[in-house]
Design an enzyme around this catalytic site. Sequence first.
Site, PDB file in Angstrom:
ATOM      1  N   TYR A 142       0.804  -1.222   0.000  1.00 25.54           N
ATOM      2  CA  TYR A 142       0.000   0.000   0.000  1.00 25.54           C
ATOM      3  C   TYR A 142       0.840   1.276   0.000  1.00 25.54           C
ATOM      4  CZ  TYR A 142      -4.211  -2.763   0.936  1.00 25.54           C
ATOM      5  OH  TYR A 142      -5.249  -3.643   0.850  1.00 25.54           O
ATOM      6  N   LYS A 193       4.290 -15.024   1.305  1.00 27.74           N
ATOM      7  CA  LYS A 193       4.213 -15.692  -0.005  1.00 27.74           C
ATOM      8  C   LYS A 193       5.662 -15.867  -0.448  1.00 27.74           C
ATOM      9  CE  LYS A 193       1.732 -17.219  -3.498  1.00 27.74           C
ATOM     10  NZ  LYS A 193       0.960 -18.460  -3.398  1.00 27.74           N
ATOM     11  N   ASP A 225      -2.224 -17.737   0.452  1.00 25.04           N
ATOM     12  CA  ASP A 225      -3.375 -18.378  -0.196  1.00 25.04           C
ATOM     13  C   ASP A 225      -3.869 -19.553   0.641  1.00 25.04           C
ATOM     14  OD1 ASP A 225      -0.868 -19.372  -0.818  1.00 25.04           O
ATOM     15  OD2 ASP A 225      -1.408 -20.081  -2.811  1.00 25.04           O
ATOM     16  N   ASP A 249      -4.995  -7.002   5.477  1.00 23.31           N
ATOM     17  CA  ASP A 249      -6.264  -6.318   5.208  1.00 23.31           C
ATOM     18  C   ASP A 249      -7.320  -7.365   4.842  1.00 23.31           C
ATOM     19  OD1 ASP A 249      -8.130  -4.407   4.695  1.00 23.31           O
ATOM     20  OD2 ASP A 249      -7.179  -3.588   2.907  1.00 23.31           O
ATOM     21  N   ASP A 253     -10.327  -9.160   7.563  1.00 23.06           N
ATOM     22  CA  ASP A 253     -11.763  -9.086   7.243  1.00 23.06           C
ATOM     23  C   ASP A 253     -12.361 -10.491   7.168  1.00 23.06           C
ATOM     24  OD1 ASP A 253     -12.008  -6.394   7.201  1.00 23.06           O
ATOM     25  OD2 ASP A 253     -12.719  -6.253   5.135  1.00 23.06           O
TER      26      ASP A 253
END
Length: 361
Positions: A142, A193, A225, A249, A253
């Site tokens: 980000y 990852k 993943d 993020d 959620d």
Amino acid sequence: MKRFNVAVLPGDGIGPEIVGEAIKVLNLIGTKFNAEFKLTEALVGGVSIDANGVPLTEEVLKLALGADAVLLGAVGGPKWEGLDYSIRPERALLALRKELGLFANVRPAKIYNDLIDASTLKPEVIEGVDLVVIRELTGGLYFGTPKGVELLADGTERGVNTMVYTTPEIERIARVGFEVARKRRKKLCSVDKANVLETTELWRKVVIRVANDYPDVELSHMYVDNCAMQLVRNPKQFDVIVTENTFGDILSDEASMLTGSIGMLPSASLGATKNRAMYEPIHGSAPDIAGKGIANPIATILSVAMMLKYSFDMEDASNVIENAVEKVLNKGIRTADIAKPGEKKASCAEMGAAVLKEIQG
Ligand code: NAD
């Protein structure tokens, strides 16, 4: 006697209603645990735009910087949606996070057995789930540069974002992960990852190095993943998850939706020192129910419990609040968002009063 200054920023929509109940809890805890909380209330978000033309004034920022902790309700609402992004209510949150140097977002997701039906997952999958997602908040995809969209010579466009982390940035978020795990079941899962992204290969290397300082915490690694899948398949396996900004993020959620009740979930954003911290519910200002007195104050009350644990080292007091919430749910007291059809619905004030009564004992 312990003394703490708390900046109280109720914000917009249901913010003042839910923060009002949380403050009563904080004051009662003060009496019970021989602590004094000096609360200073101020405007933030849309109400600050209305009063001062900006979502966060210099004065309020100074108040937050000088406080031992910040308690925030929520900001935003339809009234301010047409404004330019630079002065939208949400800018206040970004500015507070930046100026306070809040780099770790800590979000617990706990299933209460009495509310197990609120989840979309099967009861046997989620029963007993009690996990925390720690998201790095100021780096990664980000914020990395270069970023942006450029026009190419052939008339097509090229968009770029860059995932960047330095060793100190990874080290400090890893330490938050280990410290939080230490206060819980002592299991930390670092999500990356590393098989594809070099940045997260470095992430994994640094986390492994930091682990040397925490031999009492069991460290594991998981690709993002797989983690997204495991959170739905078998969420009970997790205690604390620590991860990069974008991954966090999405995963935080996902984890919060395991519980199915947005009005129940608190959060903490932590910085380098105990007095650099902001506590708030994960939900927004819920304009659809604002002013009706029916919002669920539990997420904000549990945010106060997190404040006591992480900023004030008052773990016993924090546990008293968490247990009180559990008992209230046990007794079948429900605000509209968590009530089943036909069940009696408590108002925001009634739910707050019920928690206070349990704390009083
Ligand atoms: P929201 O979280 O405000 O509401 C989503 C749904 O959940 C609504 O139906 C709402 O009534 C319900 N809900 C939320 N909190 C509740 C509570 N405590 N008790 C009972 N029901 C509750 O999300 P939204 O509708 O997408 O956003 C509304 C506004 O809030 C927007 O302006 C958005 O930008 C802002 N927002 C602010 C924050 C923040 O301040 N941290 C976070 C998210 C959204």
